[in-house]
Design an enzyme around this catalytic site. Structure first.
Site, PDB file in Angstrom:
ATOM      1  N   ASP A  10      32.862  -7.467  -6.868  1.00  0.00           N
ATOM      2  CA  ASP A  10      32.519  -7.176  -8.254  1.00  0.00           C
ATOM      3  C   ASP A  10      33.122  -8.257  -9.142  1.00  0.00           C
ATOM      4  OD1 ASP A  10      32.262  -6.187 -10.825  1.00  0.00           O
ATOM      5  OD2 ASP A  10      33.052  -4.202 -10.370  1.00  0.00           O
ATOM      6  N   ILE A  11      32.285  -8.981  -9.876  1.00  0.00           N
ATOM      7  CA  ILE A  11      32.795 -10.089 -10.688  1.00  0.00           C
ATOM      8  C   ILE A  11      33.750  -9.597 -11.771  1.00  0.00           C
ATOM      9  CG2 ILE A  11      30.900 -10.102 -12.374  1.00  0.00           C
ATOM     10  CD1 ILE A  11      31.062 -13.211 -12.214  1.00  0.00           C
ATOM     11  N   ASP A  34      25.433  -8.762 -16.874  1.00  0.00           N
ATOM     12  CA  ASP A  34      25.743  -8.827 -18.309  1.00  0.00           C
ATOM     13  C   ASP A  34      26.250  -7.478 -18.812  1.00  0.00           C
ATOM     14  OD1 ASP A  34      25.892  -9.615 -20.946  1.00  0.00           O
ATOM     15  OD2 ASP A  34      23.732  -9.670 -21.272  1.00  0.00           O
TER      16      ASP A  34
END
Length: 277
Positions: A10-11, A34
């Site tokens: 997970d960024i 985003d």
């Protein structure tokens, strides 16, 4: 050139100086990565987007905001081209990575986490999205030292990792099994054979050469069978998804007969030449 690694995860959880947000042109949050970044970072990110980018941001450009409640210090927003909407100029996608690194340099960031820009809801073909990301980042002149390409699924992670083995192969130590792979053969049977060669080189980059020929053969045979999922005694090509750039099964195929009759003998001959010097 930064050190580039593939990361599965997970960024929004990446502990880096800056993470890159694949924003839309309005810069007001959206879906996919985003939306996840705005949710995890909290309202401070949106407030700063409104203040810093009242007219939005052009496709291919980048700018920064606070990271809010994220582990990172900054979010670098970049607007990727929407392939599904007809924005198919590859130069715009390249510009996203270049501009994001330029902004990171302005901030003094030394570690940056990137998603695969435009490859989600914007529909850019995944194989080319990976090629653009890896090629552009590997060629970049930047003060960023650590770049993470974050994948949300195993298949994408494996394809990014395979691409990195071509453009940014890890160094191998002298006297290691990995050093036997330094020169690639010219007579690979299929594309996947070249990728398997690089995979094994990376896997054994720090593994000391075993004491004897038999130990090396077992080490290599076990590793090949683990990667391809078939015994090396097979007499056909085996499809390995991580080596397929998206062009079809033959692109990711490994030819077991080549490895059994040519690949292993090459490596064993190199081993014999070293230990008898």
């Amino acid at each position: 050139m930064p050190v580039i690694v593939a990361v599965l995860g997970d960024i929004t959880t990446q502990d880096v100086d800056a993470l890159v947000n694949p924003a839309n042109a309005a810069m007001r949050g959206g879906g996919g990565v985003d939306g996840a970044i705005h949710r995890a970072g909290g309202p401070a990110i949106l407030r700063e987007c409104v203040a810093r980018f009242p007219g939005g941001l052009a496709t291919g450009d980048a700018g920064w905001t606070t990271a809010g409640e994220l582990p990172a210090r900054w979010v670098v927003h970049t607007v990727g081209p929407n392939y599904r909407a007809g924005e198919r100029d590859r130069a715009l996608l390249v510009s996203c990575y270049r501009r994001a690194l330029e902004v990171a340099d302005e901030l003094g960031a030394r570690s940056v986490a990137f998603p695969l820009i435009s490859a989600g809801v914007f529909g850019w073909p995944r194989a080319d999205a990976i090629a653009v990301a890896v090629g552009t980042l590997a060629a970049a002149q930047t003060r960023v030292e650590d770049v993470r390409l974050v994948a949300v699924d195993e298949g994408t992670y494996q394809q990014i990792r395979a691409a990195l083995l071509v453009t940014s192969p890890p160094p191998v130590g002298a006297g290691t099994v990995g050093s036997l792979f330094e020169r690639e053969p010219v007579q690979f049977g299929l594309r996947g054979d070249a990728y398997l060669w690089r995979e094994l080189r990376a896997r054994f980059a720090d593994t000391p050469l075993p004491d004897d020929w038999f130990g090396l053969r077992k080490l290599l045979t076990d590793a090949i069978e683990q990667v391809v999922g078939e015994p090396l005694t097979g007499d056909a090509a085996v499809y390995v998804p991580r080596f397929d750039p998206g062009h079809g099964m033959s692109a990711g195929a490994v030819q077991l007969p080549w490895w059994a009759r040519t690949g292993l003998p090459i490596l064993l001959d190199r081993y014999a030449a070293r230990v008898t010097r």
